[in-house]
Design an enzyme around this catalytic site. Structure first.
Site, PDB file in Angstrom:
ATOM      1  N   LYS A  12     -83.508  18.490  48.441  1.00  0.00           N
ATOM      2  CA  LYS A  12     -83.090  18.264  47.118  1.00  0.00           C
ATOM      3  C   LYS A  12     -84.120  18.893  46.172  1.00  0.00           C
ATOM      4  CE  LYS A  12     -85.503  15.688  45.080  1.00  0.00           C
ATOM      5  NZ  LYS A  12     -86.530  14.560  44.666  1.00  0.00           N
TER       6      LYS A  12
ATOM      7  N   ASP B 259     -85.065   8.044  46.509  1.00  0.00           N
ATOM      8  CA  ASP B 259     -84.497   9.264  46.493  1.00  0.00           C
ATOM      9  C   ASP B 259     -83.081   8.991  47.790  1.00  0.00           C
ATOM     10  OD1 ASP B 259     -85.360  11.001  44.818  1.00  0.00           O
ATOM     11  OD2 ASP B 259     -86.874  11.745  46.175  1.00  0.00           O
TER      12      ASP B 259
HETATM   13  P1  ATP Z   1     -90.818  12.786  48.377  1.00  0.00           P
HETATM   14  O1  ATP Z   1     -90.716  14.036  47.148  1.00  0.00           O
HETATM   15  O2  ATP Z   1     -89.357  11.843  48.688  1.00  0.00           O
HETATM   16  O3  ATP Z   1     -91.965  12.017  48.149  1.00  0.00           O
HETATM   17  P2  ATP Z   1     -91.447  14.715  50.010  1.00  0.00           P
HETATM   18  O4  ATP Z   1     -90.383  15.738  50.373  1.00  0.00           O
HETATM   19  O5  ATP Z   1     -92.616  15.317  49.279  1.00  0.00           O
HETATM   20  O6  ATP Z   1     -90.794  13.378  49.735  1.00  0.00           O
HETATM   21  P3  ATP Z   1     -91.370  14.236  52.678  1.00  0.00           P
HETATM   22  O7  ATP Z   1     -90.995  15.514  53.633  1.00  0.00           O
HETATM   23  O8  ATP Z   1     -90.042  13.339  52.926  1.00  0.00           O
HETATM   24  O9  ATP Z   1     -91.895  14.551  51.603  1.00  0.00           O
HETATM   25  O10 ATP Z   1     -92.455  13.494  53.725  1.00  0.00           O
HETATM   26  C1  ATP Z   1     -93.444  12.529  53.178  1.00  0.00           C
HETATM   27  C2  ATP Z   1     -93.998  11.845  54.201  1.00  0.00           C
HETATM   28  O11 ATP Z   1     -93.177  11.158  54.905  1.00  0.00           O
HETATM   29  C3  ATP Z   1     -94.611  12.758  55.254  1.00  0.00           C
HETATM   30  O12 ATP Z   1     -96.156  12.552  55.089  1.00  0.00           O
HETATM   31  C4  ATP Z   1     -94.225  12.291  56.861  1.00  0.00           C
HETATM   32  O13 ATP Z   1     -95.173  11.983  57.585  1.00  0.00           O
HETATM   33  C5  ATP Z   1     -93.275  11.164  56.224  1.00  0.00           C
HETATM   34  N1  ATP Z   1     -91.962  11.208  57.043  1.00  0.00           N
HETATM   35  C6  ATP Z   1     -91.418  10.090  57.468  1.00  0.00           C
HETATM   36  N2  ATP Z   1     -90.128  10.355  57.781  1.00  0.00           N
HETATM   37  C7  ATP Z   1     -90.124  11.683  57.917  1.00  0.00           C
HETATM   38  C8  ATP Z   1     -89.006  12.737  58.300  1.00  0.00           C
HETATM   39  N3  ATP Z   1     -87.884  12.293  58.743  1.00  0.00           N
HETATM   40  N4  ATP Z   1     -89.109  13.772  57.699  1.00  0.00           N
HETATM   41  C9  ATP Z   1     -90.359  14.403  57.201  1.00  0.00           C
HETATM   42  N5  ATP Z   1     -91.361  13.449  56.823  1.00  0.00           N
HETATM   43  C10 ATP Z   1     -91.300  12.209  57.315  1.00  0.00           C
END
Ligand code: ATP
Length: 284
Positions: free
Chosen positions: A10, A136
């Site tokens: 996203k 989200d």
């Molecule tokens: P957001 O913007 O929603 O905070 P993001 O894109 O910055 O998310 P994600 O890639 O969703 O970040 O990962 C955030 C944290 O979630 C990571 O530190 C990871 O350890 C944990 N996590 C839990 N499940 C997952 C998954 N299926 N894929 C990636 N990270 C995950």
């Protein structure tokens, strides 16, 4: 029995914070859409009542901290499913990048298990389940393009943006979403992006106006904390992207480009500057 689901990344085309609420959350107004950079999930039924997660990515939790695990447990508990599931996550979306990879995996798990176990859960109920996992997740259940309000859970679907290329670059650093929100003074935001302008640009499929309406109130905070993100943004601008913005709380920066040849040129130019670069289509 096995099912497959794609979990796309996203991006926020517009992210505004209107005020801090009495309950501590921020009242937001955002335009979100999906790009063609996706994790792929394989879900296989197990006769044992257990949830097993595997992934080729060595840097995500594989236990109950994984959002796909939490989604599977939630659906099992709520619908009293006594069977188990083995979920393999083929991660393509960079982790902790501001691209909602974990949320999208959770949403894909909800959709996939609904099919695998023939539960016939309507979409709005799946979205409500998703809201229990993260703000989200409801958007990731439906995908498409939407305006999110409230804490991010009130969604209004809108048409898709004009088709274009999205170049994503993630610098090698981790940004804490809560730290960035913690530094935001909602009553002292110098310049709010115009979400209505972005919605109008999308409705009229006006690519230039979409580029001109990009805005994210979290950007200045992350750019001040991490100068390398600011440099990356400037580098993308110099290379000729038609619009550039940081996604979510960062650190991923994305650039929009109309023509494929230019997208490839910018992609190649950025690779010397940043290791994690992707050139993908906006999902329309
Ligand atoms: P957001 O913007 O929603 O905070 P993001 O894109 O910055 O998310 P994600 O890639 O969703 O970040 O990962 C955030 C944290 O979630 C990571 O530190 C990871 O350890 C944990 N996590 C839990 N499940 C997952 C998954 N299926 N894929 C990636 N990270 C995950």
């Amino acid at each position: 029995m096995k099912v497959f689901e794609k979990a796309p990344a996203k991006i926020n085309l517009s992210l505004d914070v209107l005020r801090k609420r009495e309950d501590g959350y921020h009242e937001v107004e955002m335009v979100m859409t999906m790009v063609d950079l996706a994790d792929r999930l394989e879900m296989q039924e197990l006769n044992r009542d257990t949830i097993i997660i595997s992934s080729q990515a060595g840097y995500i939790p594989l236990d109950e901290k994984n959002l796909a695990f939490q989604a599977a447990r939630l659906i099992k508990d709520r619908y009293d499913v006594r069977k188990g599931v083995y979920i393999h996550l083929d991660k393509k979306i960079p982790v902790a990048a501001g691209l909602a990879g974990g949320s999208s995996d959770a949403a894909a798990t909800l959709r996939g298990l609904n099919r695998l176990w023939k539960l016939d859960i309507p979409e709005d109920e799946l979205m409500a389940l998703g809201a229990e996992l993260g703000s989200d997740v409801p958007f990731c259940v439906t995908g498409g393009t939407a305006v999110a309000r409230g804490r991010g859970e009130k969604l209004e679907a809108i048409p898709s943006p004009p088709s274009c290329w999205v170049i994503l670059a993630k610098p090698p650093l981790n940004v804490s979403t809560s730290e960035v929100y913690g530094k935001l003074r909602a009553d002292r935001i110098a310049r709010h992006p115009s979400v209505p302008d972005m919605i109008e640009a999308i409705r009229t499929k006006d690519f230039e106006r979409v580029c001109g309406s990009l805005g994210n109130v979290l950007e200045d905070i992350t750019l001040n904390l991490y100068p390398e993100v600011r440099q990356l943004k400037m580098c993308m601008e110099k290379l000729g992207t038609e619009g550039v913005l940081m996604s979510g709380s960062g650190p991923t920066v994305f650039g929009l480009v109309e023509k494929e040849a230019k997208a490839i040129r910018i992609y190649n130019g950025l690779r010397g500057f940043c290791k994690e670069v992707y050139a993908v289509r906006m999902l329309t």
